[in-house]
Design an enzyme around this catalytic site. Structure first.
Site, PDB file in Angstrom:
ATOM      1  N   HIS A 138       7.609  10.896   2.324  1.00  0.00           N
ATOM      2  CA  HIS A 138       6.235  10.905   1.802  1.00  0.00           C
ATOM      3  C   HIS A 138       5.183  11.326   2.826  1.00  0.00           C
ATOM      4  CE1 HIS A 138       6.097   7.051   3.894  1.00  0.00           C
ATOM      5  NE2 HIS A 138       4.783   7.168   3.876  1.00  0.00           N
TER       6      HIS A 138
HETATM    7  C1  UD1 Z   1      -0.202   5.576   2.581  1.00  0.00           C
HETATM    8  C2  UD1 Z   1      -0.428   5.395   4.093  1.00  0.00           C
HETATM    9  C3  UD1 Z   1       0.875   5.591   4.844  1.00  0.00           C
HETATM   10  C4  UD1 Z   1       1.976   4.733   4.270  1.00  0.00           C
HETATM   11  C5  UD1 Z   1       2.106   5.010   2.781  1.00  0.00           C
HETATM   12  C6  UD1 Z   1       3.188   4.198   2.131  1.00  0.00           C
HETATM   13  C7  UD1 Z   1      -2.666   6.047   4.945  1.00  0.00           C
HETATM   14  C8  UD1 Z   1      -3.399   7.081   5.713  1.00  0.00           C
HETATM   15  N1  UD1 Z   1      -1.388   6.348   4.619  1.00  0.00           N
HETATM   16  O1  UD1 Z   1       0.165   6.943   2.385  1.00  0.00           O
HETATM   17  O2  UD1 Z   1       0.688   5.251   6.194  1.00  0.00           O
HETATM   18  O3  UD1 Z   1       3.192   5.018   4.926  1.00  0.00           O
HETATM   19  O4  UD1 Z   1       0.835   4.715   2.166  1.00  0.00           O
HETATM   20  O5  UD1 Z   1       3.320   4.575   0.800  1.00  0.00           O
HETATM   21  O6  UD1 Z   1      -3.218   5.020   4.642  1.00  0.00           O
HETATM   22  N2  UD1 Z   1      -0.666   7.478  -5.493  1.00  0.00           N
HETATM   23  C9  UD1 Z   1      -0.350   7.064  -6.747  1.00  0.00           C
HETATM   24  N3  UD1 Z   1      -0.245   5.715  -6.975  1.00  0.00           N
HETATM   25  C10 UD1 Z   1      -0.424   4.792  -6.008  1.00  0.00           C
HETATM   26  C11 UD1 Z   1      -0.761   5.240  -4.722  1.00  0.00           C
HETATM   27  C12 UD1 Z   1      -0.865   6.570  -4.484  1.00  0.00           C
HETATM   28  O7  UD1 Z   1      -0.168   7.849  -7.663  1.00  0.00           O
HETATM   29  O8  UD1 Z   1      -0.293   3.588  -6.274  1.00  0.00           O
HETATM   30  C13 UD1 Z   1      -0.759   8.910  -5.226  1.00  0.00           C
HETATM   31  C14 UD1 Z   1      -2.160   9.459  -5.348  1.00  0.00           C
HETATM   32  O9  UD1 Z   1      -2.099  10.736  -5.884  1.00  0.00           O
HETATM   33  C15 UD1 Z   1      -2.606   9.545  -3.899  1.00  0.00           C
HETATM   34  C16 UD1 Z   1      -1.316   9.837  -3.174  1.00  0.00           C
HETATM   35  O10 UD1 Z   1      -0.305   9.177  -3.921  1.00  0.00           O
HETATM   36  O11 UD1 Z   1      -3.592  10.496  -3.703  1.00  0.00           O
HETATM   37  C17 UD1 Z   1      -1.291   9.380  -1.762  1.00  0.00           C
HETATM   38  O12 UD1 Z   1      -1.651   8.000  -1.674  1.00  0.00           O
HETATM   39  P1  UD1 Z   1      -2.433   7.422  -0.396  1.00  0.00           P
HETATM   40  O13 UD1 Z   1      -2.588   5.971  -0.509  1.00  0.00           O
HETATM   41  O14 UD1 Z   1      -3.639   8.253  -0.135  1.00  0.00           O
HETATM   42  O15 UD1 Z   1      -1.459   7.765   0.788  1.00  0.00           O
HETATM   43  P2  UD1 Z   1       0.113   7.589   0.931  1.00  0.00           P
HETATM   44  O16 UD1 Z   1       0.714   8.930   1.033  1.00  0.00           O
HETATM   45  O17 UD1 Z   1       0.685   6.649  -0.063  1.00  0.00           O
END
Ligand code: UD1
Length: 370
Positions: free
Chosen positions: A208
């Site tokens: 991821h």
């Molecule tokens: C975040 C953390 C990362 C951690 C990871 C675990 C930061 C900078 N990054 O990254 O360190 O390893 O979480 O998962 O804080 N999304 C969903 N549903 C959710 C959450 C996210 O659909 O419940 C999708 C959204 O499109 C979002 C994308 O995933 O834009 C990324 O989510 P985000 O929380 O921004 O970062 P992660 O890649 O999950």
């Protein structure tokens, strides 16, 4: 005596395993009251509620409901929302964990209201400032009042950055507390059966990181490694929402589905996932936490990254970093069963929450009296 109020901030999937043992340990103390703050950075049931349930965490006392956004949006929204909570009812101390955007956001909001901040899992450094998490780690550590580290490299990094040793306490790895606490449940899941697999006859992959999934080129290269591995052994791939979005955008999701050799599945809850890892031959990942969990249970871990902020998983544990060049070689080594044995790092023993409680008590009560 009124109880000291301690905020525990949880935001994203890997935070829940770190907050839960501390929440349970603090709940058993008579001098304090833990308040669970969920920023809502992760909000899908599979990324959040499933973990609260597995880790026996109650409904959070406060839900900030922040959701997704750019880094600045997400960080800014958490700061605003958490500041409001602290202004209404300031805690005696805020505990932030890990390295996600909500970690730094809550640390800044609390500090500027003169609320002491403890950072649990402090001192980790990948030395790669293109990682958003590295920026979050450096900034959070630089303003926290209590830096609780998992391993000696954490202490050394902080001292090198000019942090006074009196701010640093090595407490061990809090995630391992969650594993040890739930071990019987994890062992009973037999998650592999759901996929018609047998113990040690499959691999697990999770990907991821922005560096691996955000550009179509890097995503394609990582998928090549996963696909070529799956020609040798079934690979179970629980797909993170960020990765799923990228796979769909690039059209790679349907080619992966059509290939039939990789078992694609939704993200799993904590116990099911750890159950899957426990019986795997090896793991191919870019996660931070999984490098540690595989070291603790002695499962080969191939990390698809150029660096790691968790070097003890390599020097002592079962983790190895893979480049595109040596990934195939490492997969072959894992398949051969000749992967070097590791050892469990010191203080990764399931008692980190206890040591953390002692440090928080010292900070809030003993030093107050002195
Ligand atoms: C975040 C953390 C990362 C951690 C990871 C675990 C930061 C900078 N990054 O990254 O360190 O390893 O979480 O998962 O804080 N999304 C969903 N549903 C959710 C959450 C996210 O659909 O419940 C999708 C959204 O499109 C979002 C994308 O995933 O834009 C990324 O989510 P985000 O929380 O921004 O970062 P992660 O890649 O999950």
């Amino acid at each position: 005596m009124s109880k000291h109020i301690i905020h525990l901030v949880a935001a994203a999937r890997p935070n829940f395993m770190k907050v839960a043992p501390l929440y349970h340990a603090l709940s058993a103390e008579d001098w304090c009251r833990p308040i669970l703050i969920h920023t809502g950075q992760h909000y899908d049931s599979a990324m959040s509620q499933a973990f609260l349930d597995d880790l026996q965490l109650p409904k959070p006392d406060v839900q900030l409901g922040i959701g997704s956004g750019t880094h600045a949006q997400q960080t800014g929204r958490v700061m605003e929302a958490y500041e409001r909570v602290c202004m209404e009812q300031p805690p005696d101390l805020t505990v932030v964990v890990g390295d996600v955007n909500s970690t730094i956001a809550c640390a800044i909001a609390a500090k500027k209201l003169l609320i002491p901040v403890a950072h649990l899992e402090a001192g980790l450094r990948s030395w790669d400032r293109s990682m958003p998490e590295e920026i979050n780690r450096i900034l959070t550590d630089s303003i926290s009042d209590l830096l609780l580290t998992p391993s000696p490299d954490g202490d050394e990094n902080l001292i090198r950055e000019g942090i006074a040793p009196s701010y640093i306490a090595r407490v061990g790895n809090i995630m391992i507390d969650s594993f040890e606490r739930l071990k019987p449940t994890i062992e009973a899941t037999h998650t592999y059966k759901r996929f018609g697999l047998s113990p040690k006859e499959y691999a697990v992959t999770t990907i991821h990181r922005p560096a691996n999934v955000d550009s179509p080129e890097s995503l394609e290269r990582v998928l090549e490694i996963i696909m070529s591995t799956s020609q040798k052994m079934p690979v179970v791939f629980p797909v993170h929402p960020r990765t799923k979005n990228r796979l769909i955008e690039t059209g790679l999701h349907s080619s992966l589905e059509k290939s039939g050799s990789v078992i694609l599945t939704e993200p799993m809850g904590y116990c099911d996932f750890m159950g899957l890892v426990l019986s795997a031959r090896f793991v191919l990942t870019d996660s931070g936490g999984i490098q540690e969990e595989t070291t603790h249970i002695g499962i080969p871990c191939i990390t698809l990254r150029e660096n790691t902020e968790r070097p003890v998983t390599i020097t002592q544990g079962t983790n190895r970093l893979a480049t595109l060049e040596n990934a195939e070689e490492l997969v072959a080594l894992a398949l051969s069963g000749k992967w070097p044995k590791g050892r469990n790092p010191d203080l990764w023993d399931g008692n980190t929450a206890k040591r953390t409680v002692a440090c928080l008590k010292e900070k809030l009560i003993t030093s107050e009296k002195a």
